[in-house]
Design a protein around this motif. Sequence first.
Motif, PDB file in Angstrom:
ATOM      1  N   ALA A  60      39.146  31.416  47.103  1.00  5.79           N
ATOM      2  CA  ALA A  60      37.799  30.919  46.816  1.00  5.79           C
ATOM      3  C   ALA A  60      37.853  29.738  45.847  1.00  5.79           C
ATOM      4  O   ALA A  60      38.715  29.666  44.973  1.00  5.79           O
ATOM      5  CB  ALA A  60      36.942  32.032  46.221  1.00  5.79           C
ATOM      6  N   ALA A  61      36.916  28.819  46.011  1.00  4.07           N
ATOM      7  CA  ALA A  61      36.871  27.638  45.159  1.00  4.07           C
ATOM      8  C   ALA A  61      36.399  27.976  43.745  1.00  4.07           C
ATOM      9  O   ALA A  61      36.849  27.367  42.779  1.00  4.07           O
ATOM     10  CB  ALA A  61      35.966  26.582  45.785  1.00  4.07           C
ATOM     11  N   ASP A  62      35.495  28.918  43.622  1.00  5.92           N
ATOM     12  CA  ASP A  62      34.948  29.284  42.312  1.00  5.92           C
ATOM     13  C   ASP A  62      35.798  30.386  41.671  1.00  5.92           C
ATOM     14  O   ASP A  62      35.349  31.489  41.424  1.00  5.92           O
ATOM     15  CB  ASP A  62      33.486  29.706  42.439  1.00  5.92           C
ATOM     16  N   ARG A  63      37.031  30.024  41.351  1.00  7.00           N
ATOM     17  CA  ARG A  63      38.024  30.986  40.872  1.00  7.00           C
ATOM     18  C   ARG A  63      37.631  31.648  39.557  1.00  7.00           C
ATOM     19  O   ARG A  63      37.833  32.838  39.372  1.00  7.00           O
ATOM     20  CB  ARG A  63      39.372  30.299  40.712  1.00  7.00           C
ATOM     21  N   VAL A  64      37.073  30.883  38.636  1.00  7.98           N
ATOM     22  CA  VAL A  64      36.727  31.441  37.332  1.00  7.98           C
ATOM     23  C   VAL A  64      35.643  32.504  37.494  1.00  7.98           C
ATOM     24  O   VAL A  64      35.734  33.598  36.932  1.00  7.98           O
ATOM     25  CB  VAL A  64      36.273  30.329  36.359  1.00  7.98           C
ATOM     26  N   ARG A  65      34.616  32.179  38.291  1.00  8.31           N
ATOM     27  CA  ARG A  65      33.541  33.155  38.510  1.00  8.31           C
ATOM     28  C   ARG A  65      34.060  34.400  39.212  1.00  8.31           C
ATOM     29  O   ARG A  65      33.729  35.530  38.843  1.00  8.31           O
ATOM     30  CB  ARG A  65      32.416  32.514  39.322  1.00  8.31           C
ATOM     31  N   CYS A  66      34.891  34.228  40.221  1.00  3.40           N
ATOM     32  CA  CYS A  66      35.451  35.378  40.948  1.00  3.40           C
ATOM     33  C   CYS A  66      36.349  36.216  40.049  1.00  3.40           C
ATOM     34  O   CYS A  66      36.353  37.454  40.145  1.00  3.40           O
ATOM     35  CB  CYS A  66      36.220  34.902  42.172  1.00  3.40           C
ATOM     36  N   ALA A  67      37.106  35.567  39.158  1.00  7.87           N
ATOM     37  CA  ALA A  67      37.951  36.308  38.227  1.00  7.87           C
ATOM     38  C   ALA A  67      37.098  37.129  37.272  1.00  7.87           C
ATOM     39  O   ALA A  67      37.428  38.283  36.967  1.00  7.87           O
ATOM     40  CB  ALA A  67      38.856  35.352  37.452  1.00  7.87           C
ATOM     41  N   LEU A  68      35.988  36.559  36.812  1.00  7.54           N
ATOM     42  CA  LEU A  68      35.096  37.318  35.926  1.00  7.54           C
ATOM     43  C   LEU A  68      34.441  38.477  36.667  1.00  7.54           C
ATOM     44  O   LEU A  68      34.310  39.570  36.115  1.00  7.54           O
ATOM     45  CB  LEU A  68      34.043  36.398  35.329  1.00  7.54           C
ATOM     46  N   VAL A  69      34.026  38.244  37.908  1.00  9.34           N
ATOM     47  CA  VAL A  69      33.427  39.318  38.702  1.00  9.34           C
ATOM     48  C   VAL A  69      34.432  40.451  38.875  1.00  9.34           C
ATOM     49  O   VAL A  69      34.114  41.628  38.663  1.00  9.34           O
ATOM     50  CB  VAL A  69      32.941  38.788  40.072  1.00  9.34           C
ATOM     51  N   ALA A  70      35.665  40.108  39.246  1.00  8.12           N
ATOM     52  CA  ALA A  70      36.694  41.131  39.439  1.00  8.12           C
ATOM     53  C   ALA A  70      36.993  41.849  38.126  1.00  8.12           C
ATOM     54  O   ALA A  70      37.083  43.079  38.085  1.00  8.12           O
ATOM     55  CB  ALA A  70      37.964  40.504  40.008  1.00  8.12           C
ATOM     56  N   GLY A  71      37.132  41.102  37.045  1.00 12.14           N
ATOM     57  CA  GLY A  71      37.454  41.711  35.756  1.00 12.14           C
ATOM     58  C   GLY A  71      36.348  42.597  35.217  1.00 12.14           C
ATOM     59  O   GLY A  71      36.608  43.689  34.705  1.00 12.14           O
ATOM     60  N   VAL A  72      35.107  42.138  35.354  1.00 18.02           N
ATOM     61  CA  VAL A  72      33.978  42.945  34.883  1.00 18.02           C
ATOM     62  C   VAL A  72      33.837  44.201  35.743  1.00 18.02           C
ATOM     63  O   VAL A  72      33.605  45.299  35.223  1.00 18.02           O
ATOM     64  CB  VAL A  72      32.683  42.113  34.875  1.00 18.02           C
ATOM     65  N   GLY A  73      33.986  44.065  37.063  1.00 14.80           N
ATOM     66  CA  GLY A  73      33.916  45.234  37.943  1.00 14.80           C
ATOM     67  C   GLY A  73      34.978  46.259  37.590  1.00 14.80           C
ATOM     68  O   GLY A  73      34.700  47.459  37.463  1.00 14.80           O
ATOM     69  N   LEU A  74      36.217  45.788  37.396  1.00 15.49           N
ATOM     70  CA  LEU A  74      37.299  46.701  37.047  1.00 15.49           C
ATOM     71  C   LEU A  74      37.081  47.295  35.661  1.00 15.49           C
ATOM     72  O   LEU A  74      37.278  48.498  35.449  1.00 15.49           O
ATOM     73  CB  LEU A  74      38.644  45.981  37.111  1.00 15.49           C
TER      74      LEU A  74
END
Length: 199
Positions: free
Chosen positions: A91-105
């Motif tokens: 995905a192009a929006d890597r920072v947002r996806c990393a935060l989504v994954a980290g917050v979910g986990l």
Amino acid sequence: SEFALLQLRLLAASDRLFHLVQWFGVFGAAPVVARAASLLGANAGAQRFAALYSVSVPASLLQAVSTQNDATVGFWLAIFAYGALRLASGAADRVRCALVAGVGLGLALLTKSTACLFAFPFALGLALCMLVREGRRALPVLASVAAATIAINLPHALRNGRDYASPLGPTVENFAPTPLRYTVDSPDAQSLALNAIRN
């Protein structure tokens, strides 16, 4: 889950609204599951079926009227898996996806520490996929997922460590006639096999 239950108890002055936390988990996961299905190549009909299937699993429906926290954990794990799939697919929006994954986990682990058993395959798959595709450039993104997860759990783990000498909470409860232990007395091959089969 328990923090939300406490807030509902304070707001309603009873336990009548407790089931809302689990229902939030059941119905909140449906759109996340549909989006994850789209990342895996599902068409619109298959995405709707995935969402419908996720809300119609009998165990989820039975637990949704209780104060258990499995549906809530499932919701947070679905968010983590969605973020991990987005990152793994480039995905192009890597920072947002990393935060989504980290917050979910992070929220999944804060809700129930055994969520790590279900999150591990997604975390391992994400790390391997990104490291193979990007090499060292993947490390800051993976570190962002880990940092968000740790940031959510660290205050609670520190409180548990201070109060119970364990970051996961009490290992023994002495309020019963015989103390309740949360650890295995004899960690041998037989008890490991029995616990693995039971779980």
